[in-house]
Design a protein around this motif. Structure first.
Motif, PDB file in Angstrom:
ATOM      1  N   CYS A   1      -5.947   2.973  -1.553  1.00 50.31           N
ATOM      2  CA  CYS A   1      -5.246   3.018  -2.845  1.00 50.31           C
ATOM      3  C   CYS A   1      -6.181   2.597  -3.976  1.00 50.31           C
ATOM      4  O   CYS A   1      -6.087   3.120  -5.089  1.00 50.31           O
ATOM      5  CB  CYS A   1      -4.008   2.128  -2.817  1.00 50.31           C
TER       6      CYS A   1
ATOM      7  N   ASN B   1      -5.642  12.113  -0.676  1.00 46.94           N
ATOM      8  CA  ASN B   1      -5.159  10.938  -1.398  1.00 46.94           C
ATOM      9  C   ASN B   1      -6.094  10.575  -2.537  1.00 46.94           C
ATOM     10  O   ASN B   1      -5.660  10.318  -3.646  1.00 46.94           O
ATOM     11  CB  ASN B   1      -5.033   9.751  -0.441  1.00 46.94           C
TER      12      ASN B   1
ATOM     13  N   PRO C   1       0.846  -1.196   0.000  1.00 48.34           N
ATOM     14  CA  PRO C   1       0.000   0.000   0.000  1.00 48.34           C
ATOM     15  C   PRO C   1       0.881   1.244   0.000  1.00 48.34           C
ATOM     16  O   PRO C   1       1.797   1.346   0.809  1.00 48.34           O
ATOM     17  CB  PRO C   1      -0.771  -0.104   1.329  1.00 48.34           C
TER      18      PRO C   1
ATOM     19  N   GLN D   1      -6.710  -1.069   5.290  1.00 47.33           N
ATOM     20  CA  GLN D   1      -7.435   0.164   4.954  1.00 47.33           C
ATOM     21  C   GLN D   1      -6.650   0.978   3.943  1.00 47.33           C
ATOM     22  O   GLN D   1      -7.219   1.547   3.013  1.00 47.33           O
ATOM     23  CB  GLN D   1      -7.669   0.988   6.227  1.00 47.33           C
ATOM     24  N   GLN D   2      -5.318   1.021   4.137  1.00 45.23           N
ATOM     25  CA  GLN D   2      -4.479   1.770   3.194  1.00 45.23           C
ATOM     26  C   GLN D   2      -4.630   1.208   1.789  1.00 45.23           C
ATOM     27  O   GLN D   2      -4.710   1.950   0.815  1.00 45.23           O
ATOM     28  CB  GLN D   2      -3.010   1.706   3.615  1.00 45.23           C
ATOM     29  N   GLN D   3      -4.672  -0.126   1.693  1.00 45.23           N
ATOM     30  CA  GLN D   3      -4.775  -0.715   0.370  1.00 45.23           C
ATOM     31  C   GLN D   3      -6.133  -0.397  -0.259  1.00 45.23           C
ATOM     32  O   GLN D   3      -6.217  -0.105  -1.446  1.00 45.23           O
ATOM     33  CB  GLN D   3      -4.541  -2.237   0.449  1.00 45.23           C
TER      34      GLN D   3
ATOM     35  N   ILE E   1      -6.515  11.576   4.067  1.00 44.41           N
ATOM     36  CA  ILE E   1      -7.270  10.554   3.344  1.00 44.41           C
ATOM     37  C   ILE E   1      -7.982  11.185   2.156  1.00 44.41           C
ATOM     38  O   ILE E   1      -7.941  10.672   1.036  1.00 44.41           O
ATOM     39  CB  ILE E   1      -8.275   9.893   4.314  1.00 44.41           C
TER      40      ILE E   1
ATOM     41  N   PRO F   1      -0.048   4.884  -0.001  1.00 45.65           N
ATOM     42  CA  PRO F   1      -0.742   6.172   0.029  1.00 45.65           C
ATOM     43  C   PRO F   1       0.257   7.308   0.150  1.00 45.65           C
ATOM     44  O   PRO F   1       1.359   7.104   0.658  1.00 45.65           O
ATOM     45  CB  PRO F   1      -1.614   6.078   1.284  1.00 45.65           C
TER      46      PRO F   1
ATOM     47  N   ALA G   1      -3.289   9.677   5.879  1.00 45.35           N
ATOM     48  CA  ALA G   1      -3.624   8.348   5.373  1.00 45.35           C
ATOM     49  C   ALA G   1      -2.739   7.272   5.990  1.00 45.35           C
ATOM     50  O   ALA G   1      -3.125   6.107   6.069  1.00 45.35           O
ATOM     51  CB  ALA G   1      -3.492   8.319   3.856  1.00 45.35           C
ATOM     52  N   LEU G   2      -1.549   7.670   6.441  1.00 46.18           N
ATOM     53  CA  LEU G   2      -0.626   6.669   6.990  1.00 46.18           C
ATOM     54  C   LEU G   2      -1.058   6.202   8.370  1.00 46.18           C
ATOM     55  O   LEU G   2      -0.486   5.263   8.913  1.00 46.18           O
ATOM     56  CB  LEU G   2       0.786   7.246   7.041  1.00 46.18           C
TER      57      LEU G   2
END
Lengths: 285, 289
Positions: free
Chosen positions: B195, B142, B132, B190-192, B139, B134, B183-184
């Protein structure tokens, strides 16, 4: 046999502690002069730092009191202009070096930056005197800023390059995969991610140049009056320290001590700001 | 017939030259489009060969993929499946020494043609990466990134698109109250999904996924797989995976790559139950790779 092992272990222990205490001792010896200088500065300068000292102009010889307002304002203007000149160039160089590390010009640029870092500041002052001061027909604050800007380029460019290299390739790929152009990727994804490193490079370079005297001697020259005209000579803290410290008057020497302390406090604050900025804008990848 | 409807008619003439006659209502247009999708190849490669400097990474790959399908690319590491995936958004172009011969077609257009704008192409072909990745931004930013770099400035439109994309990526409920958070701070899964939302926000027609779940835990992986299944209705999806069960679960077709060659390409069911080549059989039963 057992004796041998015991002896080997004991020697190792001794070596270990000798090394450890050696390192501590050398560190202490190295730090000692620094502490001494700071102590001396505070002792000498603290008495002259008052509100009036920061907000008043120097008084003529013979009169007591007086401040360094012209030098503080001058330093602020000269450093600010130096930043405006240096930052775009340095970041551009850093971006170029990290993006095209093997390109033909990159090697030359890297070599020049390393060389520039080692050039004595007085030489930069003389060069700017030849290139800017003479054609302009006289000393000026802007020529001082140019000299300082040249000194700022290597540390900022290096910081930009190193930080950008640490930005993961994934970010760049993600940006490209969304249809971003090269320019957009650099401006919107890479540079923001490298913000903390670049910023600390900028602040540290300001800290470095704010005490520079030599390049200003031939450029901004100094001015006993308050001036904001960048095409005319302008005072600055290091110049004031230099001029007053070599003067024969006690009153002026006292001002020089006070000004030195102001400068040190300024640099100290910049270092603290760097630490805070690094923590706040730290990017976890 | 060249009069009033001339322009619109051209849209529904498919490459095989079959004409749609009569009144062109929007329903009919849609139907025609649907039929056309059925017949037409969304993605196609003809005799594609790739090199990284001297290394011959792909050899004579001929493959075509239909619209609204999921195609899984499987094979051992270094077999060229990621290289194959990345030719569709020309991501390999970033790598020094990369060279390609042959034809790569999206909607029957050669994407390596001179007049193709690479940014336009990548807008049409979204990508989700293995790890992932981001941006270290909020968020919201992104997801909005793709819109912004493509020149969208309309605030309301951006807001709506971000919301819709996050909903499509099944992430909206989890993040709707913290869109301005970095986003991190999200978990890996969730990050994926973020993306994925970022990739589909610019409405691509193809989505490439390069081992999208290999860095995730089983529950997050299951969510992404579910998502892939849902996204199929709108996009053509190509997914590289090392996980055989995943390929079997999410894909309609499966391609098995080995040492830069396409060994077998068929319906997923056929590949996993009745492969024609011995190499495929060996790989899917875990005897090598």
């Amino acid at each position: 046999m057992i004796n041998n092992v015991e002896r080997a272990v004991r020697t190792r222990h001794i070596k270990n502690s000798v090394f450890k205490w050696g390192v501590i001792a050398f560190t202490f010896i190295a730090v000692l002069p620094l502490i001494f200088i700071l102590y001396y500065l505070v002792q000498k300068g603290v008495t002259s730092i008052t509100w009036a000292f920061l907000t008043h102009m120097p008084k003529p010889v013979g009169e007591t009191g007086g401040g360094i307002l012209n030098a503080i304002v001058g330093s602020a203007i000269i450093i600010f202009m130096a930043c405006i000149i240096a930052i775009p160039f340095s970041i551009a160089i850093g971006v170029y070096l990290s993006e095209f590390p093997k390109a033909g010009i990159a090697n030359w640029a890297r070599l020049s930056i390393d060389m520039l870092q080692g050039v004595p500041s007085i030489v930069i002052g003389i060069v700017i005197y030849e290139w800017v001061v003479k054609p302009m027909g006289g000393f000026s604050a802007i020529s001082g800023s140019i000299a300082l800007a040249i000194m700022m380029i290597p540390p900022i460019a290096k910081a930009t390059e190193e930080t950008l290299k640490r930005v993961p390739a994934g970010l760049k790929e993600a940006s490209f995969s969304l249809g971003a152009s090269y320019y957009q990727t650099t401006m919107r994804a890479l540079l923001p991610a490298a913000m903390s490193g670049i910023l600390s490079g900028v602040i540290l370079s300001i800290a470095r140049i704010s005490g520079e005297t030599a390049p200003l001697l031939f450029t901004s020259f100094g001015n006993p009056y308050l001036s904001a005209n960048i095409t005319k000579p302008m005072s600055s803290i290091p110049l004031l320290i230099f001029n007053y410290a070599i003067s024969p008057y006690d009153e002026w020497q006292k001002l020089a001590w006070g000004a030195s302390l102001v400068l040190i406090i300024f640099i100290f604050l910049l270092n603290i700001i760097t630490k805070i900025a690094e923590r706040k804008w730290k990017v976890q990848y | 017939m060249n009069g009033l409807f001339g322009e619109r008619k051209r849209e529904v003439i498919n490459p095989n030259g079959v004409e749609v006659t009569g009144l062109l209502s929007s329903e009919m247009l849609k139907m025609a489009q649907y039929k056309e999708n059925e017949r037409m190849n969304k993605l196609q490669t003809k005799n594609v060969n790739c090199w990284y400097s001297d290394f011959h990474a792909l050899r004579d790959i001929n493959m075509e993929m239909k619209h609204n399908t999921v195609t899984a690319l499987i094979g051992p590491s270094g077999c060229g499946k990621s290289t194959y995936l990345r030719i569709f958004n020309r991501m390999n172009d970033l790598i020094e020494g990369f060279r390609l011969e042959g034809e790569v077609l999206i909607d029957n257009k050669d994407i390596f043609a001179k007049d193709i704008r690479i940014n336009e192409l990548r807008k049409k072909v979204g990508m989700v990466f293995q790890k992932p990745n981001p941006f270290p931004k909020s968020i919201f930013e992104n997801v909005a990134y793709g819109l912004r770099v493509n020149g969208v400035t309309h605030k309301k439109f951006i807001k709506e698109t971000v919301e819709r994309s996050l909903k499509q990526a099944a992430l909206w409920e989890e993040v709707k109250d913290k869109l301005d958070k970095n986003a991190l701070s999200l978990s890996g899964g969730q990050q994926q999904r973020l993306c994925i939302a970022r990739a589909i926000a610019i409405e691509p027609s193809v989505v490439l996924m390069d081992e999208p779940t290999s860095a995730l835990d089983p529950i997050s992986s299951a969510k992404i797989e579910e998502l892939i299944w849902e996204l199929k209705a709108k996009y053509t999806i190509l997914i590289v995976t090392h996980n055989m069960q995943q390929a079997a679960r999410v894909s309609d077709k499966t391609a098995f790559f080995y040492l830069g060659e396409l060994i077998e390409y068929d319906d997923t069911k056929t590949i996993f139950t009745n492969p024609k080549k011995e190499k495929t059989q060996n790989y899917i039963t875990g005897r090598f790779g």
